[in-house]
Design a protein around this motif. Sequence first.
Motif, mmCIF file in Angstrom:
data_model
loop_
_atom_site.group_PDB
_atom_site.id
_atom_site.type_symbol
_atom_site.label_atom_id
_atom_site.label_comp_id
_atom_site.label_asym_id
_atom_site.label_seq_id
_atom_site.Cartn_x
_atom_site.Cartn_y
_atom_site.Cartn_z
ATOM 1 N N SER A 1 10.960 -11.331 41.901
ATOM 2 C CA SER A 1 10.673 -10.395 40.822
ATOM 3 C C SER A 1 9.469 -9.531 41.162
ATOM 4 O O SER A 1 8.693 -9.841 42.044
ATOM 5 C CB SER A 1 10.399 -11.159 39.524
ATOM 6 N N SER A 2 9.330 -8.466 40.390
ATOM 7 C CA SER A 2 8.183 -7.564 40.581
ATOM 8 C C SER A 2 7.160 -7.785 39.485
ATOM 9 O O SER A 2 6.642 -6.850 38.907
ATOM 10 C CB SER A 2 8.664 -6.113 40.562
ATOM 11 N N ASN A 3 6.890 -9.037 39.188
ATOM 12 C CA ASN A 3 6.010 -9.343 38.065
ATOM 13 C C ASN A 3 4.589 -9.634 38.500
ATOM 14 O O ASN A 3 3.856 -10.279 37.796
ATOM 15 C CB ASN A 3 6.563 -10.542 37.269
ATOM 16 N N GLY A 4 4.216 -9.177 39.650
ATOM 17 C CA GLY A 4 2.850 -9.402 40.092
ATOM 18 C C GLY A 4 2.682 -10.724 40.805
ATOM 19 O O GLY A 4 1.638 -11.329 40.766
ATOM 20 N N GLY A 5 3.732 -11.191 41.453
ATOM 21 C CA GLY A 5 3.603 -12.397 42.257
ATOM 22 C C GLY A 5 4.073 -13.645 41.576
ATOM 23 O O GLY A 5 3.916 -14.726 42.100
ATOM 24 N N GLY A 6 4.674 -13.550 40.375
ATOM 25 C CA GLY A 6 5.168 -14.727 39.677
ATOM 26 C C GLY A 6 6.425 -15.246 40.333
ATOM 27 O O GLY A 6 6.982 -14.654 41.254
ATOM 28 N N LEU B 1 -4.628 -10.946 25.159
ATOM 29 C CA LEU B 1 -3.265 -11.191 25.623
ATOM 30 C C LEU B 1 -3.078 -12.650 26.017
ATOM 31 O O LEU B 1 -1.994 -13.215 25.849
ATOM 32 C CB LEU B 1 -2.933 -10.279 26.805
ATOM 33 N N TYR B 2 -4.122 -13.259 26.562
ATOM 34 C CA TYR B 2 -4.070 -14.678 26.923
ATOM 35 C C TYR B 2 -3.762 -15.516 25.683
ATOM 36 O O TYR B 2 -2.884 -16.386 25.700
ATOM 37 C CB TYR B 2 -5.411 -15.079 27.545
ATOM 38 N N ASP B 3 -4.475 -15.267 24.595
ATOM 39 C CA ASP B 3 -4.275 -16.040 23.376
ATOM 40 C C ASP B 3 -2.941 -15.706 22.713
ATOM 41 O O ASP B 3 -2.284 -16.588 22.153
ATOM 42 C CB ASP B 3 -5.429 -15.795 22.405
ATOM 43 N N LEU B 4 -2.535 -14.451 22.790
ATOM 44 C CA LEU B 4 -1.251 -14.057 22.229
ATOM 45 C C LEU B 4 -0.121 -14.790 22.947
ATOM 46 O O LEU B 4 0.814 -15.287 22.309
ATOM 47 C CB LEU B 4 -1.074 -12.547 22.366
ATOM 48 N N ARG B 5 -0.226 -14.867 24.260
ATOM 49 C CA ARG B 5 0.787 -15.606 25.025
ATOM 50 C C ARG B 5 0.831 -17.070 24.610
ATOM 51 O O ARG B 5 1.906 -17.661 24.454
ATOM 52 C CB ARG B 5 0.473 -15.471 26.515
ATOM 53 N N ASN B 6 -0.326 -17.688 24.402
ATOM 54 C CA ASN B 6 -0.363 -19.093 23.998
ATOM 55 C C ASN B 6 0.259 -19.294 22.616
ATOM 56 O O ASN B 6 0.946 -20.294 22.370
ATOM 57 C CB ASN B 6 -1.798 -19.610 24.016
ATOM 58 N N LEU B 7 0.010 -18.355 21.709
ATOM 59 C CA LEU B 7 0.644 -18.418 20.391
ATOM 60 C C LEU B 7 2.161 -18.394 20.535
ATOM 61 O O LEU B 7 2.872 -19.220 19.937
ATOM 62 C CB LEU B 7 0.182 -17.233 19.541
ATOM 63 N N PHE B 8 2.665 -17.461 21.319
ATOM 64 C CA PHE B 8 4.108 -17.334 21.484
ATOM 65 C C PHE B 8 4.696 -18.559 22.186
ATOM 66 O O PHE B 8 5.817 -18.975 21.882
ATOM 67 C CB PHE B 8 4.435 -16.058 22.265
ATOM 68 N N GLN B 9 3.958 -19.138 23.121
ATOM 69 C CA GLN B 9 4.439 -20.354 23.783
ATOM 70 C C GLN B 9 4.591 -21.493 22.775
ATOM 71 O O GLN B 9 5.589 -22.226 22.774
ATOM 72 C CB GLN B 9 3.476 -20.775 24.893
ATOM 73 N N LYS C 1 -11.942 -20.288 31.091
ATOM 74 C CA LYS C 1 -12.439 -20.384 32.476
ATOM 75 C C LYS C 1 -11.342 -20.035 33.476
ATOM 76 O O LYS C 1 -11.615 -19.475 34.536
ATOM 77 C CB LYS C 1 -12.949 -21.811 32.738
ATOM 78 N N THR C 2 -10.099 -20.393 33.161
ATOM 79 C CA THR C 2 -8.972 -20.134 34.064
ATOM 80 C C THR C 2 -7.793 -19.613 33.261
ATOM 81 O O THR C 2 -7.715 -19.798 32.044
ATOM 82 C CB THR C 2 -8.545 -21.409 34.822
ATOM 83 N N GLY C 3 -6.847 -18.995 33.953
ATOM 84 C CA GLY C 3 -5.653 -18.495 33.306
ATOM 85 C C GLY C 3 -4.531 -19.520 33.283
ATOM 86 O O GLY C 3 -4.722 -20.690 33.590
ATOM 87 N N ILE C 4 -3.344 -19.057 32.919
ATOM 88 C CA ILE C 4 -2.169 -19.913 32.810
ATOM 89 C C ILE C 4 -1.432 -19.968 34.142
ATOM 90 O O ILE C 4 -1.207 -18.942 34.795
ATOM 91 C CB ILE C 4 -1.216 -19.378 31.721
ATOM 92 N N ASN C 5 -1.072 -21.170 34.576
ATOM 93 C CA ASN C 5 -0.263 -21.352 35.788
ATOM 94 C C ASN C 5 -0.883 -20.660 36.997
ATOM 95 O O ASN C 5 -0.211 -19.988 37.778
ATOM 96 C CB ASN C 5 1.164 -20.831 35.551
ATOM 97 N N SER C 6 -2.200 -20.817 37.136
ATOM 98 C CA SER C 6 -2.964 -20.271 38.275
ATOM 99 C C SER C 6 -3.027 -18.741 38.283
ATOM 100 O O SER C 6 -3.481 -18.158 39.276
ATOM 101 C CB SER C 6 -2.382 -20.762 39.615
ATOM 102 N N GLN C 7 -2.569 -18.121 37.222
ATOM 103 C CA GLN C 7 -2.725 -16.671 37.127
ATOM 104 C C GLN C 7 -4.158 -16.349 36.691
ATOM 105 O O GLN C 7 -4.827 -17.173 36.078
ATOM 106 C CB GLN C 7 -1.737 -16.088 36.105
ATOM 107 N N PRO C 8 -4.656 -15.135 37.006
ATOM 108 C CA PRO C 8 -6.012 -14.764 36.580
ATOM 109 C C PRO C 8 -6.092 -14.601 35.066
ATOM 110 O O PRO C 8 -5.082 -14.368 34.396
ATOM 111 C CB PRO C 8 -6.257 -13.431 37.296
ATOM 112 N N VAL C 9 -7.286 -14.704 34.533
ATOM 113 C CA VAL C 9 -7.485 -14.546 33.092
ATOM 114 C C VAL C 9 -7.019 -13.168 32.637
ATOM 115 O O VAL C 9 -6.469 -13.013 31.533
ATOM 116 C CB VAL C 9 -8.976 -14.767 32.740
#
Length: 503
Positions: free
Chosen positions: A27-32, A170-178, A487-495
């Motif tokens: 995928s072209s999702n930035g390395g995911g 966006l980090y917190d929004l993603r966690n809410l949706f998860q 301190k860190t992002g999700i699944n080794s992604q940057p914050v």
Amino acid sequence: MMMSRFFVGAEGDADMSQMTDGLAPESSNGGGPNVIDYSQLIPNNVNLADDRRLQRALESWQPKFLDWWKGFGPSLENEDVYLRTAVAVDREGWPHFDYVPMEQYRWGIFLTERDPARTIGFGSHKGEPAWQSVPGEYRSDLQRLIVVQGDTEPASVEQQRHLGMTAPSLYDLRNLFQVNVEEGRHLWAMVYLLHAYFGRDGREEADDLLRRNSGDYDSPRILGAFNEATTDWLSFFMFTNFTDRDGKYQLGTLKESGFDPLARTCEFMLKEEAHHMFVGTTGIQRIVERTAQLMKEHDTADIWQYGGIPLSVVQKYLNFQFSVSMDLFGSEQSTNAGNYFTSGLKGRWQEGRRNDDHVLADATREITTVHDGQLVTKTVPMLTALNADLRDEFVSDCELGLRRWNRVLEEAGFDVRLQLPHEGFNRQVGVYADGYITPKGELTDETTWRSATSDWLPSSEDRARVGELMTPVYERGRFASWIAPPKTGINSQPVEFDYVRFA
């Protein structure tokens, strides 16, 4: 058979080659990781292909679920979200991270692998083979347990419906949706059990899980805490820390059930519940971090004007969510809890690690109660005090998070500390329901207690001022003024990763 996006998997009966048919090129999702085209996945079944009636029932329920999701699920529209999705119960299949449109999330029914040698570990049926079908004499009680658990799952989605409109990042929004999509999947898990094992009654109960709504005057959710309004993100973090932690312990008791399909379902649900508590615990920690920074920078505890949430208000929210979560355990003395245990329907937290006979016919314990205007201790049969036993496990777990938050204050050089209120504070259920007990555990009268509630619980003014801070921040890597970045992002992604993408 209609193409559907529910999935049932376990015990090696899932054809893994079918699961990978929808894998797209890099995928072209930035390395995911690779993208799964969920619309191409045909359900892999736990005996579903051989049970056309169950298959039709679930296919009939699915549009009702999707209608509920559209009407009561997250209200903030987006293109897709960087989500964790299960494709199997083993390590290779869980978890899979990638961008997924939320309406195409792979809600599924996952049971851990069956152990043919499993026996019931407690109660009067101790040592007997675990049940693969519903014992007739326990049918009503077992159905009730599943319905109550199932009712909590969509309720929390409804409570959190509008939070995306005020997400601090966006980090917190993603966690809410998860959290939201996993609660939806947990609803599917309970609905599967109702459809598969309880006939017409189960199908009607499954429909009722979508008819009730959090806070609805005529058709509220079954448990009180799931009718409370989640007014802001501080409420959300408190909910996911305390109320989802209650969920952890309730699922832990059902994981011990002699009814094997329920036990195996709850065991997998516990994997996902851990992330919900992580969201809450770290969210509160980040608020405390930011509050401490602002207190230190401006040399005052009154940090409203600097865009922060005062520690005193954090404590009030903590007091509220802890107390309503304590009510979820039910009365400290409960004949029903003892009957569930003796019948083999619901065990204790980590039953297998308990150093006793797992029958408890002669066991006792002490509980505190209110008698003649005083807090007194009395000895009661253990079988009637199992709710208190489970609640004590919950409190011990909550204290771990408390130490984590207080370490932030200590390292910042402050003497003030957050505290759990007394177990009897603000209780509406159980032995403390008629008592007026302060957060420090002092018994007082109603007039005194009510005059001080604004010091102990969030007032309408507190909620309004917190609400004023809830302005959305949707720029990558930016965070609202009242919360520190993780301190860190999700699944080794940057914050600063693009966790949620908007159309």
